[in-house]
Design a protein around this motif. Structure first.
Motif, PDB file in Angstrom:
ATOM      1  N   ASP B 364       0.823  -1.203   0.000  1.00  0.00           N
ATOM      2  CA  ASP B 364       0.000   0.000   0.000  1.00  0.00           C
ATOM      3  C   ASP B 364       0.860   1.256   0.000  1.00  0.00           C
ATOM      4  O   ASP B 364       0.523   2.240  -0.645  1.00  0.00           O
ATOM      5  N   ASP B 365       1.924   1.241   0.792  1.00  0.00           N
ATOM      6  CA  ASP B 365       2.832   2.380   0.815  1.00  0.00           C
ATOM      7  C   ASP B 365       4.252   1.864   0.773  1.00  0.00           C
ATOM      8  O   ASP B 365       4.592   0.913   1.466  1.00  0.00           O
ATOM      9  N   PHE B 366       5.069   2.532  -0.036  1.00  0.00           N
ATOM     10  CA  PHE B 366       6.468   2.146  -0.170  1.00  0.00           C
ATOM     11  C   PHE B 366       7.283   3.350   0.283  1.00  0.00           C
ATOM     12  O   PHE B 366       7.300   4.374  -0.385  1.00  0.00           O
ATOM     13  N   LEU B 367       7.906   3.251   1.452  1.00  0.00           N
ATOM     14  CA  LEU B 367       8.546   4.426   2.034  1.00  0.00           C
ATOM     15  C   LEU B 367       9.992   4.122   2.404  1.00  0.00           C
ATOM     16  O   LEU B 367      10.333   2.982   2.705  1.00  0.00           O
ATOM     17  N   PRO B 368      10.837   5.160   2.425  1.00  0.00           N
ATOM     18  CA  PRO B 368      12.230   4.955   2.823  1.00  0.00           C
ATOM     19  C   PRO B 368      12.354   4.898   4.343  1.00  0.00           C
ATOM     20  O   PRO B 368      11.516   5.427   5.064  1.00  0.00           O
TER      21      PRO B 368
END
Lengths: 295, 408
Positions: B364-368
């Motif tokens: 759903d979310d791809f974050l660093p």
């Protein structure tokens, strides 16, 4: 029926088609003798709810069931006022030019008893079995007030007063462990984990519950299910599925298992598409070979 | 056995169980004494089951209890049984060396004893190649992996002070308030004073609670530069959030570390985690580990709209088909699946590894998660997860690369 020993209890359960091993029988026996709630945990379909039903039948008392869900509150679990009747009563008096007094409006005739209050009320004449089913589906708020009731077996209704159980009901709580139930609640209970049964026990259960099934079929079905439980499945079939499947096969007039019969009826025991795909023709054939070799 | 003798032994047995970390108190022991009056003591099985259903209330304690019972009531009693028993207790395994997350230099993988299937040279080589490659990747930027000792210390301090809040979920419990539903009980009470004329209409509203949070962190070889800080991060989450946080780590297999992190001072918590985990800096098998999670834990911890944080660089040595299947299942079982990738901090990074490619459509979310700024962004993101509905999951229909570009 008066239960005087573990053996007698085990025998009596058996007489009602419930096969309980020594451990479960001991826990149930102690729940009766020590008047403590019994907390049963285990995978779905291993007979947790069933034991409460059988127990009520065996003791010759009423079964009072409370199905838990998130947000279950006092109004649904303990008591509620019958608002419609209260309103009507107010109107009725009004039409006669009278005014309803509070004491009158909040009397017992306007009280709707929900399972927990029922269990306490009924205990004046008998010792009912109170089944609190799937407690893991409820929330912390419900657990908290359940804790209170299970320790005192009394309920306070502000308008009426405190109602106390003459004798504690037989309480059975069940959980599928979809959530960890708080330790404080479990600590108050006798705890028992119901495992999947051994081949002998499961065969016994099938024979006891479905005496019409052919011997060979019952044996093959049990062995097949036992083998399935060793497979890498997302949802392992429970005893309930074994019984459903046997009943389905009996209805289809099957005398023995074959790849075709299994494929046509696999939906009775496996409820996930991934699992059904995994137990395809080849796996079925392998399991059946083992079944035939052993059964 | 005389009654006094039995009582004496029961007390000793209770102490033993307590020493093994089980929740047994004197009150329980008195209950047991009462219960034994109803049981024929000559039958060992009945005695066993009676003791068990009173003294154990968690399935996980059943094997430990069984061992303790066997040894205490069947073996001749001497000091050795206590020694023997303490071996079963994971936290007390003092003889086991502490395998700490590796220091900030290139070492051979430490958890070699646990990779039975992977012990052959070929796999070992692959892991080393992965490590060197990851190392180069990491060294190209200044992030968690590049911190000096002083910087590291400062970052840890900062993490300890971070404020975490997780979006709320509408529960099905109601309470008095301004909502859509009429509160009949209060309506009647309130209106009594008007002589039965219904004038006021109090209502009820739904109660909101924070969502459960599950963290699954990769501690394999390629993640070793981050491992220690990530544990600090997880600890800070577990401490800072009002709800319980379930934490897991994996490299070749999944280990639950929730119990180790709970209610302890940080150094002790991390030491216990180090002791519990046996595959630090091993190979990476994300698919396998997620499968274990889905099968053994998913149904127990994913209820009630949970948010899942999966922390990994996506260097997967396992089967991508399996990974795809299991991450899909994970996404369907939770409210929101957030993948935190330390490599994503770099502008040049593209999620081209097999593992990342397989997983992307289901995230759903791809974050660093490579520096403090990214942690702050994450904190804001988590706080804003107030949407009552699941996030829309159109990504699944598109090719993963396109979804990635769009989401950034």
């Amino acid at each position: 029926m008066q239960i005087e020993s573990i053996d007698q209890l085990q025998e009596a359960l058996r007489g009602r088609h419930y096969v309980a091993d020594r451990g479960l029988a001991t826990a149930v026996y102690l729940a009766l003798k020590l008047q403590r709630p019994l907390f049963l945990e285990g995978e779905p379909g291993v007979g947790k709810t069933e034991i409460a039903k059988v127990l009520a039948d065996l003791l010759g008392t009423e079964l009072i069931r409370l199905q838990c869900y998130e947000g279950l509150d006092v109004n649904q679990a303990i008591y509620e006022w019958n608002y419609t009747r209260q309103m009507l009563h107010i109107r009725l008096l009004e039409s006669r030019g009278e005014r309803a007094s509070e004491a009158e409006l909040f009397g017992k005739e306007f009280l709707l008893e929900r399972p927990l209050l029922q269990a306490i009320e009924r205990s004046k004449t008998q010792r009912p079995v109170l089944l609190i089913d799937e407690i893991d589906r409820s929330d912390e708020e419900f657990e908290a007030f359940l804790l209170e009731i299970l320790s005192e077996f009394q309920i306070t209704i502000p308008e009426i007063g405190t109602i106390k159980a003459a004798q504690p009901p037989v309480v059975v709580l069940t959980s599928n462990r979809t959530r960890e139930v708080h330790d404080a609640l479990k600590r108050r209970c006798l705890y028992f984990w119901i495992d999947y049964p051994s081949f002998e026990k499961e065969y016994d259960i099938v024979r006891a519950k479905l005496p019409h099934a052919a011997d060979q079929l019952a044996e093959q079905v049990t062995y097949f299910i036992q083998e399935l439980r060793q497979q890498d499945l997302y949802k392992i079939p429970g005893v309930a599925e074994t019984l459903d499947w046997t009943a389905a096969l009996v209805a289809l007039d099957a005398q023995a298992l074959s790849v075709e019969v299994v494929e046509n009826t696999i939906g009775v025991i496996l409820k996930y598409q991934d699992d059904i795909e995994k137990v395809n023709g080849e796996t079925t054939k392998q399991i059946l070979d083992r079944v035939r070799a052993n059964a | 056995m005389s009654n006094n003798h039995l009582l004496h032994n029961l007390i000793l047995f209770g102490r033993l169980l307590r020493a093994l970390g089980m929740d047994v108190n004197p009150g329980r022991m008195i209950d047991l004494v009462h219960a034994l009056e109803h049981v024929n003591l000559a039958r060992k099985a009945d005695f066993f089951y009676t003791a068990r259903c009173l003294l154990v209330h968690d399935r996980d304690d059943l094997p430990l209890f069984e061992q303790a019972f066997e040894l205490f009531w069947r073996a001749p009693r001497d000091k050795t049984i206590f020694d023997a028993l303490f071996k079963f207790r994971p936290e007390a395994a003092d003889h086991k060396p502490i395998i700490a997350p590796p220091p900030l230099q290139e070492d051979a993988p430490a958890g070699g004893d646990d990779q039975t299937e992977e012990d052959d040279d070929e796999v070992q080589q692959v892991i080393e190649v992965t490590q060197t490659y990851s190392t180069r990747e990491v060294l190209r930027r200044k992030d968690f992996g590049d911190l000096t000792q002083e910087e590291l210390h400062a970052v840890k301090q900062f993490m300890a002070q971070m404020v975490w809040q997780l979006g709320l979920r509408r529960t099905r419990r109601q309470r008095p308030g301004r909502g859509q539903r009429l509160d009949l009980r209060r309506s009647l009470r309130r209106n009594l004073r008007y002589g039965g004329e219904l004038i006021e209409w109090p209502s009820r509203q739904f109660k909101y609670k924070p969502r459960p949070l599950i963290v699954i962190a990769d501690i394999s070889g390629s993640m070793e530069r981050y491992a220690r800080l990530l544990l600090h991060f997880i600890y800070s989450l577990a401490e800072g959030l009002e709800q319980e946080v379930e934490a897991f780590v994996f490299s070749t297999h999944l280990t639950r570390i929730t119990r180790q992190l709970r209610g302890k001072e940080i150094d002790r918590a991390l030491a216990e985690v180090s002791r519990e985990v046996t595959d630090w800096s091993g190979g990476t098998r994300i698919g396998e580990s997620l499968k274990t999670f889905n099968f053994d834990w998913g149904r127990r911890v994913l209820g009630r709209g949970a948010v899942v944080l999966l922390i990994s660089d996506g260097w997967d040595r396992g089967d991508p088909v399996l990974l795809k299947k299991e991450i899909g299942r994970l996404q369907r079982s939770c409210h929101r699946l957030i993948w935190l990738n330390p490599l994503l901090g770099s502008a040049e990074y593209e999620p081209l590894t097999r593992g990342m490619q397989a997983a992307l459509p289901y995230i759903d979310d791809f974050l660093p998660v490579h520096n403090l700024a990214s942690l702050e962004e994450l904190a804001t993101h988590l706080q804003n997860l107030t949407a009552e509905k699941r996030p829309s999951r159109r990504q699944q229909l598109k090719l993963s690369g396109a979804a990635f570009v769009k989401d950034r």
